[in-house]
Design an enzyme around this catalytic site. Structure first.
Site, PDB file in Angstrom:
ATOM      1  N   ALA A 163       0.840  -1.205   0.000  1.00  0.00           N
ATOM      2  CA  ALA A 163       0.000   0.000   0.000  1.00  0.00           C
ATOM      3  C   ALA A 163       0.877   1.258   0.000  1.00  0.00           C
ATOM      4  CB  ALA A 163      -0.965  -0.050   1.171  1.00  0.00           C
ATOM      5  N   CYS A 164       0.556   2.231   0.852  1.00  0.00           N
ATOM      6  CA  CYS A 164       1.250   3.525   0.810  1.00  0.00           C
ATOM      7  C   CYS A 164       2.725   3.415   1.169  1.00  0.00           C
ATOM      8  CB  CYS A 164       0.577   4.523   1.741  1.00  0.00           C
ATOM      9  SG  CYS A 164      -1.017   5.062   1.131  1.00  0.00           S
ATOM     10  N   SER A 165       3.145   2.300   1.754  1.00  0.00           N
ATOM     11  CA  SER A 165       4.560   2.147   2.117  1.00  0.00           C
ATOM     12  C   SER A 165       5.355   1.429   1.032  1.00  0.00           C
ATOM     13  CB  SER A 165       4.678   1.373   3.434  1.00  0.00           C
ATOM     14  OG  SER A 165       4.031   2.066   4.457  1.00  0.00           O
TER      15      SER A 165
ATOM     16  N   PHE B 152       4.097   5.665   5.077  1.00  0.00           N
ATOM     17  CA  PHE B 152       3.272   4.887   6.005  1.00  0.00           C
ATOM     18  C   PHE B 152       1.849   4.806   5.473  1.00  0.00           C
ATOM     19  CE2 PHE B 152       4.015   9.269   7.467  1.00  0.00           C
ATOM     20  CZ  PHE B 152       2.739   9.794   7.482  1.00  0.00           C
TER      21      PHE B 152
ATOM     22  N   SER C 211       1.986   5.358  -2.383  1.00  0.00           N
ATOM     23  CA  SER C 211       3.409   5.115  -2.127  1.00  0.00           C
ATOM     24  C   SER C 211       4.330   6.178  -2.729  1.00  0.00           C
ATOM     25  CB  SER C 211       3.801   3.748  -2.697  1.00  0.00           C
ATOM     26  OG  SER C 211       3.795   3.770  -4.100  1.00  0.00           O
TER      27      SER C 211
END
Ligand code: COA
Length: 372
Positions: A155-157, A358, A333
């Site tokens: 995901a966003c990381s 994060f 990300s």
């Protein structure tokens, strides 16, 4: 063991900009249409009206002013409210690959490398537009890179997890040069019809070249250390997936796009990230006085202000913790890499900084870098 360095970064920025005013006008038109359709049920108290959104709320709650998207007309069509992206035949490059190639070309040019110099390609993103073959393998082929490639999703990381993966391989010597790409078509998995989150996301692609720190002649960033962590949470979730058919759930349900408990995410992720960065710095003997810059995940300005203050022990000076979310919104990300790419070249050799992303999982990744 070898040392690893970041020698190039690149950003692909879609041409289409949606301002908060445009977004809110489309959303409010959608709400009015839904409410007109349901007027009787609403009047009878059997249904809730769809509430209006406002640009003032969006800026105050998130700091976001604009977002970039691959298709604007579908997102702003009150009868549709999601992008209109033509399907591509199998012999044409996929959209994610096309976006990633643009960013990769810029990163390779900055690093002074040719595609054939790359031994590994990682496509690290929140979503991949098909199950297989891996988008990374397609990018490797279109680029003319060597070695191998695979997709990653944290995901966003995803970007920092991709950088650690690349750096670890470079450190052990299994590859000499790796390319991490983060093509994010967030508009495709976003729910543009939910006022609690309709303003959050935008599209972009970023790329980072990680290579062995040996004989480098151009300015670069030594990767001093990387650290990753995950902790399961359902507070950011998307239930779309390949078992849809097996579940007899082919219809478009709300939980098959991005869903979050924004307040809970705020409360739980802030301490997690602040502690993660503090522990990482302590383990590496880095103090807040040593840090010249923080390139944080770009989800929310208040969140970043809070983390910056915790990490530095004071309010960050202007420019110490650059935000790009006002122009790009949350690009999953890619956000911290856009900030790093756009706001790092001015730093003097020896300067230290931290890239930190994060998000869903929960997941958090930090990369301590030193200008050289
Ligand atoms: N326009 C106007 N009002 C709105 C609105 C909108 N678009 N969206 C929500 N509101 C209202 C809510 O209904 C609520 O009203 P109430 O107080 O009468 O119940 C009020 O504004 C506050 O809503 P809330 O959702 O609590 O706002 P918030 O301050 O938490 O901000 C987020 C919302 C999403 C910006 C914020 O929670 C956030 O950024 N969270 C973390 C997100 C994150 O990092 N996610 C990671 C994703 S990768």
């Amino acid at each position: 063991m070898y040392s690893a360095a970041i020698t190039g970064t690149g950003v692909f920025t879609p041409d289409n900009v949606i301002t908060n005013d445009e977004l809110v006008a489309a959303y409010n038109a959608y709400a009015d249409r839904r409410n007109a359709e349901n007027a009787e049920a609403i009047a009878a108290g059997e249904a809730e009206p769809v509430p209006h959104s406002s640009a003032e709320f969006i800026v105050a709650a998130s700091g976001i002013e604009n977002r970039r998207v691959m298709d604007k007309s579908g997102v702003l069509d009150p009868d549709r409210m999601y992008p209109r992206l033509a399907p591509r035949p199998d012999d044409q490059p996929s959209l994610m690959a096309e976006m990633a190639l643009d960013a990769a070309g810029k990163a390779l040019a900055q690093a002074g490398l040719e595609p054939g110099d790359i031994d590994a390609v990682f496509c690290a993103a929140s979503n991949h537009e098909r199950a297989y073959p891996a988008i990374a393998v397609e990018i490797q082929d279109l680029l003319g890179a060597g070695g191998f490639a695979f997709d990653m999703n944290v995901a966003c990381s995803s970007a920092t997890f991709g950088i650690q993966t690349a750096a670890d391989m470079v450190r052990t010597g299994s590859v000499r040069r790796a390319l991490v790409v983060n093509p994010e078509i967030c508009s495709g998995h976003h729910e543009w019809r939910d006022r609690d989150c309709h303003f959050i996301f935008g599209d972009v692609a970023t790329a980072v070249v990680v290579e062995r720190d040996e004989g480098l002649t151009r300015p670069h960033w030594k990767i001093r250390s990387t650290r990753l962590a995950t902790k399961f949470s359902n507070n950011i979730r998307n239930n779309d997936g390949f078992l849809r058919r097996a579940h007899d759930q082919m219809e478009d349900r709300r939980d098959m796009q991005f869903v979050q408990e924004g307040r809970k995410v705020f409360k739980e992720v802030l301490p997690l990230v602040s502690r993660h960065i503090a522990d990482h710095m302590a383990a590496e003997g880095v103090t807040s006085a040593d840090l010249s810059r923080l390139w944080l995940h770009q989800a929310n300005k208040t969140m970043n202000d809070y983390i910056g203050k915790k990490v530095l022990g004071r309010d960050p000076e202007p420019g110490e913790q650059p935000n790009i979310l006002q122009d790009y919104a949350n690009t999953s990300s890619a956000g911290s890499i856009i900030a790093f790419s756009h706001h790092s070249e001015d730093l003097e050799p020896g300067s230290l900084g931290i890239i930190c992303s994060f998000g869903a999982g929960y997941s958090v990744g930090s990369v301590i870098v030193e200008r050289a």
